[in-house]
Design an enzyme around this catalytic site. Structure first.
Site, short mmCIF file in Angstrom:
data_model
loop_
_atom_site.label_atom_id
_atom_site.label_comp_id
_atom_site.label_asym_id
_atom_site.label_seq_id
_atom_site.Cartn_x
_atom_site.Cartn_y
_atom_site.Cartn_z
N SER A 16 0.84 -1.20 0.00
CA SER A 16 0.00 0.00 0.00
C SER A 16 0.87 1.24 0.00
O SER A 16 2.03 1.20 0.42
CB SER A 16 -0.90 0.01 1.25
OG SER A 16 -1.55 1.26 1.36
N HIS A 17 0.31 2.36 -0.46
CA HIS A 17 1.01 3.64 -0.39
C HIS A 17 1.23 4.07 1.06
O HIS A 17 2.11 4.86 1.35
CB HIS A 17 0.20 4.72 -1.10
CG HIS A 17 0.32 4.69 -2.58
ND1 HIS A 17 -0.10 3.63 -3.33
CD2 HIS A 17 0.85 5.58 -3.45
CE1 HIS A 17 0.15 3.86 -4.60
NE2 HIS A 17 0.73 5.04 -4.70
N SER A 18 0.38 3.56 1.94
CA SER A 18 0.45 3.97 3.33
C SER A 18 0.94 2.81 4.19
O SER A 18 0.40 1.70 4.13
CB SER A 18 -0.96 4.39 3.79
OG SER A 18 -1.09 4.24 5.18
N GLY A 26 3.72 6.50 -0.36
CA GLY A 26 4.30 6.08 -1.63
C GLY A 26 4.58 4.59 -1.59
O GLY A 26 4.33 3.93 -0.58
N SER A 46 0.61 3.04 -8.55
CA SER A 46 2.03 2.76 -8.51
C SER A 46 2.37 1.58 -7.62
O SER A 46 3.49 1.06 -7.67
CB SER A 46 2.82 3.99 -8.07
OG SER A 46 2.60 4.27 -6.72
#
Lengths: 212, 131
Positions: free
Chosen positions: B8-10, B43, B70
């Site tokens: 995950s981005h987080s 990210g 992404s």
């Protein structure tokens, strides 16, 4: 054009400067159709790349590009990390062991970088991505080379084509990336990725124009 | 047992999903988060993903679940850093990250194959919440 080690590092520094100077601009573009972090992410990557390059004064151009790609992958965070990371890693192959670049090599590097972005992003031209700047730029560059124009002129024409590509992204709907969630609402906005690609290309062109 | 990696981005999302999924897991099951950047910001980081895949690795393979955009690009990139023998036994699920993770963990916990775990995770796409 001769790019010895130090000029190559200076060129990387010039590209990093251009990204950092456009941090707010890129982020504002991304705020309109994305998640408002493109400038922040790329600036973070650019600073890390600058430090990495400065610490490798004896690296050849291929090695510098490889280090640039790896650094972007681990520091950028957004989609542009793996995309630009792949582009620089692929561009490194034709530049391996080189301390100077000619037009043919630059052509191979650009072609490899663009193919890398296509492979990684599974994207094609017309989807409102960096490819809408980079593919026209590549075509203009190749046309210039075929007309036997000097490398700087080829780069200038490539940059102009990239700028027109950015304008084109204002007219289309995004079908890739976070902007695709917006559908029709992505129209009228220029693509942040196409813009950052053009900023980098313009910085490279500017550097080469001023190079002795 | 098939290992599970949550990209995950987080970092908080990745860890939270792992916490939730572990409630359904066997004690020795490998469920690893790969969330956020090394400096803690939002990210995805391909190196972090490849490390998590290696940590979750066994001969049964690894299933990766991703959140947005992404996360998938970074996972694709991470695959390139892995040995071919490992890469061949890693799958990325086209599934909602939380529901897919729970399904995958339950399926993996009974010793199912990688393909079966993948299929169950992807089946979460059809899961109704309101009937």
């Amino acid at each position: 054009m001769t790019l010895l080690n130090n000029p190559a590092i200076a060129l990387i520094g010039a590209v990093a400067d251009a990204i950092v100077q456009n941090k707010e601009f890129l982020t504002s573009l991304d705020a309109a159709i994305g998640d408002a972090d493109h400038g922040i992410n790329l600036s973070r990557g650019a600073e890390a790349v600058r430090a990495k390059a400065a610490a490798s004064p004896n690296a050849d151009i291929g090695a510098l590009l490889k280090a640039t790609g790896m650094t972007l992958i681990s520091t950028v965070g957004g989609a542009s990390g793996p995309l630009y990371g792949t582009a620089f890693l692929r561009a490194a192959a034709p530049a391996q062991g080189k301390t100077a670049l000619d037009g043919e090599t630059v052509k191979l590097m650009l072609a490899a970088a663009i193919q890398g972005i296509k492979d990684r992003g599974k994207a094609t031209r017309g989807e409102k991505t960096m490819l809408d700047a980079l593919e026209p730029a590549f075509e203009a560059f190749v046309q210039g080379l075929e007309a036997q124009k000097p490398l700087v002129e080829c780069l200038e024409e490539a940059t102009e084509a990239a700028r027109q590509g950015v304008e084109f992204t204002k007219t289309i709907i995004a079908t890739k990336g976070r902007a695709s969630y917006l559908g029709e609402r992505s129209k009228g906005h220029q693509d942040p990725g196409a813009t950052s690609s053009t900023i980098m290309l313009a910085a490279i062109t500017d550097f080469c124009r001023k190079a002795p | 047992m098939v290992g599970i990696v949550i990209v995950s981005h987080s970092a908080k999302v990745a860890e939270g999903i792992c916490d939730l999924a572990r409630q359904m897991a066997k004690a020795d099951q490998k469920i690893l988060p790969a969330g956020g950047m090394a400096d803690g910001s939002i990210g995805t980081d391909a190196f972090k993903v490849s490390e998590a895949i290696q940590a979750a690795w066994s001969d049964d393979g690894v299933l990766v679940l991703v959140d947005l955009g992404s996360a998938l690009l970074s996972t694709d990139m991470a695959m390139e850093f892995l040995d071919e023998a490992i890469r061949e036994r890693v799958r990325v699920a086209d599934a909602p990250i939380l529901e897919g993770a729970i399904g995958a963990v339950v399926e993996a916990s009974v010793g199912s194959s990688l393909e079966q775990v993948l299929s169950t995770a992807e089946g979460a796409r059809e899961m109704r919440k309101i009937i």
